[in-house]
Enzyme design. Structure first.
Site, PDB file in Angstrom:
ATOM      1  N   ARG A 108      -6.324 -74.117  50.346  1.00  0.00           N
ATOM      2  CA  ARG A 108      -6.955 -75.231  51.201  1.00  0.00           C
ATOM      3  C   ARG A 108      -7.702 -76.378  50.763  1.00  0.00           C
ATOM      4  O   ARG A 108      -8.407 -76.165  49.987  1.00  0.00           O
ATOM      5  CB  ARG A 108      -7.515 -74.750  52.430  1.00  0.00           C
ATOM      6  CG  ARG A 108      -7.959 -75.825  53.653  1.00  0.00           C
ATOM      7  CD  ARG A 108      -6.715 -76.145  54.229  1.00  0.00           C
ATOM      8  NE  ARG A 108      -6.859 -76.663  55.715  1.00  0.00           N
ATOM      9  CZ  ARG A 108      -6.158 -77.512  56.536  1.00  0.00           C
ATOM     10  NH1 ARG A 108      -4.718 -77.641  55.887  1.00  0.00           N
ATOM     11  NH2 ARG A 108      -6.053 -78.033  57.523  1.00  0.00           N
ATOM     12  N   THR A 381       4.147 -80.107  57.339  1.00  0.00           N
ATOM     13  CA  THR A 381       3.801 -79.022  56.549  1.00  0.00           C
ATOM     14  C   THR A 381       5.159 -78.466  56.204  1.00  0.00           C
ATOM     15  O   THR A 381       6.110 -78.768  56.748  1.00  0.00           O
ATOM     16  CB  THR A 381       2.829 -78.142  57.454  1.00  0.00           C
ATOM     17  OG1 THR A 381       1.594 -78.737  57.776  1.00  0.00           O
ATOM     18  CG2 THR A 381       2.621 -76.806  56.975  1.00  0.00           C
ATOM     19  N   THR A 399       0.928 -77.912  52.873  1.00  0.00           N
ATOM     20  CA  THR A 399       0.957 -79.174  53.359  1.00  0.00           C
ATOM     21  C   THR A 399       0.376 -80.248  52.914  1.00  0.00           C
ATOM     22  O   THR A 399      -0.482 -80.264  52.052  1.00  0.00           O
ATOM     23  CB  THR A 399       0.131 -78.871  54.766  1.00  0.00           C
ATOM     24  OG1 THR A 399       0.186 -79.910  55.679  1.00  0.00           O
ATOM     25  CG2 THR A 399      -1.272 -78.633  54.618  1.00  0.00           C
ATOM     26  N   ASP A 423      -7.697 -82.721  59.770  1.00  0.00           N
ATOM     27  CA  ASP A 423      -7.857 -81.356  60.537  1.00  0.00           C
ATOM     28  C   ASP A 423      -9.546 -80.910  60.512  1.00  0.00           C
ATOM     29  O   ASP A 423      -9.677 -79.982  61.370  1.00  0.00           O
ATOM     30  CB  ASP A 423      -7.263 -80.437  59.606  1.00  0.00           C
ATOM     31  CG  ASP A 423      -5.677 -80.141  59.883  1.00  0.00           C
ATOM     32  OD1 ASP A 423      -5.547 -80.859  60.910  1.00  0.00           O
ATOM     33  OD2 ASP A 423      -5.009 -79.665  59.197  1.00  0.00           O
ATOM     34  N   SER A 452      -7.502 -75.014  59.624  1.00  0.00           N
ATOM     35  CA  SER A 452      -5.736 -75.038  59.429  1.00  0.00           C
ATOM     36  C   SER A 452      -5.492 -74.402  60.674  1.00  0.00           C
ATOM     37  O   SER A 452      -5.960 -73.581  61.334  1.00  0.00           O
ATOM     38  CB  SER A 452      -5.304 -74.684  58.226  1.00  0.00           C
ATOM     39  OG  SER A 452      -3.987 -74.485  58.199  1.00  0.00           O
ATOM     40  N   SER A 453      -4.221 -74.495  60.910  1.00  0.00           N
ATOM     41  CA  SER A 453      -3.327 -73.692  61.740  1.00  0.00           C
ATOM     42  C   SER A 453      -2.128 -72.842  61.044  1.00  0.00           C
ATOM     43  O   SER A 453      -1.325 -72.266  61.848  1.00  0.00           O
ATOM     44  CB  SER A 453      -2.673 -74.509  62.888  1.00  0.00           C
ATOM     45  OG  SER A 453      -3.567 -75.115  63.805  1.00  0.00           O
ATOM     46  N   GLY A 474       1.845 -78.130  62.441  1.00  0.00           N
ATOM     47  CA  GLY A 474       0.498 -78.439  62.798  1.00  0.00           C
ATOM     48  C   GLY A 474       0.065 -77.113  63.920  1.00  0.00           C
ATOM     49  O   GLY A 474       0.280 -76.061  63.695  1.00  0.00           O
TER      50      GLY A 474
HETATM   51  N1  GLY Z   1      -2.291 -79.656  58.457  1.00  0.00           N
HETATM   52  C1  GLY Z   1      -1.842 -78.779  59.432  1.00  0.00           C
HETATM   53  C2  GLY Z   1      -2.581 -77.217  59.346  1.00  0.00           C
HETATM   54  O1  GLY Z   1      -3.081 -77.091  58.317  1.00  0.00           O
HETATM   55  O2  GLY Z   1      -2.625 -76.733  60.328  1.00  0.00           O
END
Ligand code: GLY
Length: 569
Positions: A108, A381, A399, A423, A452-453, A474
């Site tokens: 990330r 993403t 992403t 985010d 993040s998701s 997302g």
């Molecule tokens: N940028 C989308 C996520 O990380 O959830």
């Protein structure tokens, strides 16, 4: 089950014709088509782009394992799918190794060293969301290249071999699809407004399907990575080009930020679901925790007794999604910076209490449904799946955040930078580009990972890969993965149906139930009648699934909503 929509049948028909063609054509960047479903025995890749999937399968055929193929696919996506494939973003990789070990690689992005909690607030304390979403200040320190080199320890082939197809695709070009042409044309004005030097994605004439995209600067950046490893990105010429770009646009990422970026190898989140082991992403993604909460709440309410897309099952799943997202907003953030009560959040005792106020036949609301009571506990993403013939598997989501990320291209280096800073919770209660709100746990701090998701997931049966799944989208990511798994495991749907039939989504705030425009109108009317505010969306996610059938054959399914494509042998 209701009749499939005509468009869906048409897509399947076109796909089976294309399937035959693509099998014969192998890798021709000037003439290729998506393949929506493939059945094979030895190995498979499914990703957002036919060329990238084929690159991965070619690596498998040349003796690479699933990790080799994932690395080659990821690098190819950075070239052929610039809207979301990337080297300027970040992501997560779940690996299942044939020896039974499971690994999560967290690459990330992190906030730059000069980032601060209120950096997107004006002098009156109002959130300036355009700054966290577009342009230079929106960029987090990229993690993708570091993630690739963290994964190399599980790979078998030399890195030079894995990156070469991406270099060739960048240097010699490939033809773009209609969707890609439209997305370049649609973003032209923003590319012009947000860049100090015009990127390759801008040209005088309109882009059309069949135009060739050649990316020489990107090819040279990839060659520096080939020759110098991660240092080819985080130090030397590429780092200098990024820092210069930041200076030109008043961004804050420095060469030191780049040099200090570290990916993290984590223990994946694993839980039992009906005798299977679900292996998914822990924090810094919220995806795995939300998925575990939702699946466990579903089993407590006996979802298996219900049917796909009835008012009853959609209402139950909506109320489950609402509660999981209320918890996300309050409790979840980078575990290196905040204490997150993960054990409690996924415990049976806690989750059983979460649905106490759920009333079948009557819509809940997000004013009354808050996060759960915790006693102190001692995005755009892209996703792809890979499996090889030895039983290694990879589920990876990566992403830039929004489509084309910050829209800033590093001049001379040819790649897009993410807008992942959005985010973070820019200000408590102020929604980000996905409408998600957050609190202190996800506030901005230097070097912190934004929540993040993304939910790359592998479901194991008898400790062997059974379902490999994930999606972009997302905040809709965990709910799409959740629905795909419930559809397959509880509603006995085929992987093709689970991927392609309509999805829905609730994320606590806004208090709206999103449904796809193909969602059953009668069910939507029933849900409206009991009090849900329904919002129609053109598409939710682009889910990719590989399933291992009893007997060992593989079925790989690319989502019909995009150019997504499966390959295998
Ligand atoms: N940028 C989308 C996520 O990380 O959830």
């Amino acid at each position: 089950m209701k009749e499939p929509p005509l468009l869906f049948l048409l897509v399947i028909f076109i796909c089976s014709v294309q399937f035959t063609y693509a099998q014969q054509s192998n890798l021709n960047p000037y003439n290729y088509h998506p393949v929506k479903q493939i059945i094979c025995r030895n190995g498979a890749v499914v990703s957002a782009n036919a060329l990238a999937s084929q690159v991965g399968v070619n690596i498998l055929k040349e003796g690479g394992n699933a990790v080799d193929a994932a690395i080659a696919t990821q690098l190819a996506l950075a070239v052929v799918f610039p809207g979301a494939g990337n080297i300027g973003g970040g992501g997560f990789m779940i690996v299942h190794l044939k020896n039974g070990k499971n690994v999560a690689i967290d690459f990330r992005e992190v906030a730059p060293g000069a980032a601060s909690r209120d950096m997107y607030l004006d002098s009156n304390g109002n959130a300036q969301m355009h700054l966290s979403q577009d342009g230079y200040l929106a960029v987090g320190v990229p993690g993708s290249v570091a993630g690739i080199f963290a994964a190399m320890r599980y790979a078998r082939l030399p890195f030079k071999k894995l990156i070469q197809p991406a270099i060739d695709l960048a240097e010699k070009g490939f033809v773009i699809s209609d969707a890609e042409a439209k997305s370049f044309n649609g973003s032209k004005n923003e590319f012009i407004k947000l860049n100090t030097t015009l990127p390759i994605f801008v040209k005088d004439e309109v882009w059309k399907a069949g135009d060739t995209l050649v990316q020489k600067d990107l090819a040279n950046t990839l060659k520096r990575i080939r020759d110098n490893g991660a240092k080819g990105f985080y130090e030397g010429e590429t780092a200098k080009l990024i820092a210069e770009e930041m200076n030109r646009g008043n961004g804050i990422i420095t060469e030191d930020d780049l040099k200090n970026y570290k990916p993290i190898i984590r223990e994946p989140l694993s839980f039992n679901y009906k005798g299977n082991t679900v292996v998914t992403m822990p924090l810094s993604s919220s995806g795995g925790i939300i998925l575990e909460q939702m699946m466990k709440m579903s089993v407590f309410e006996n979802i298996g007794k219900m049917k796909f897309e009835t008012p009853q099952s959609v209402q139950l799943m909506t109320e489950i999604e609402r509660r999981a997202f209320a918890d996300r907003a309050k409790f979840l953030g980078d575990p290196d910076f905040v204490k997150v009560p993960v054990k409690t959040l996924v415990s049976d005792a806690y989750l059983k209490k979460r649905l106490r106020d759920y009333t079948p036949g009557k819509a809940g609301n997000s004013k009354d449904t808050k996060e759960g009571v915790i006693n102190v506990e001692s995005d755009e993403t892209t996703h792809f799946d890979v499996i090889d013939k030895e039983g290694n598997a990879v589920s990876e989501t990566t992403t830039l955040n929004g489509w084309f990320g910050s829209k800033v291209v590093v001049a001379g280096a040819g790649f897009l930078l993410n807008n992942e800073m959005d985010d973070f919770s820019v200000k408590p209660g102020v929604p980000n580009m996905f409408g998600a709100v957050g609190a202190e746990a996800n506030a901005i701090a230097p070097h912190k990972r934004m929540l993040s998701s993304m939910t790359p997931t592998i479901v194991l049966k008898n400790n062997k890969p059974w379902i490999i799944v994930g999606t972009p989208g997302g905040t809709t990511i965990p709910t799409s993965v959740y629905q795909t798994l419930i559809d397959i495991i509880d509603f006995n749907m085929s992987p093709e149906d689970a991927v392609n039939w309509p999805k829905f989504h609730h994320q606590w705030l806004p208090d709206e139930l999103y449904i796809e425009n193909t969602f059953d109108k009668n069910v939507a009317d029933e849900l409206r009648k009991i009090g849900y505010k329904i919002v129609i969306k053109s598409g939710i996610g682009r889910t990719e699934v590989i399933m291992v059938k009893p007997g060992g054959s593989l079925i790989a399914v690319g989502d019909g909503r995009g150019d997504d494509s499966a390959a295998g042998y």
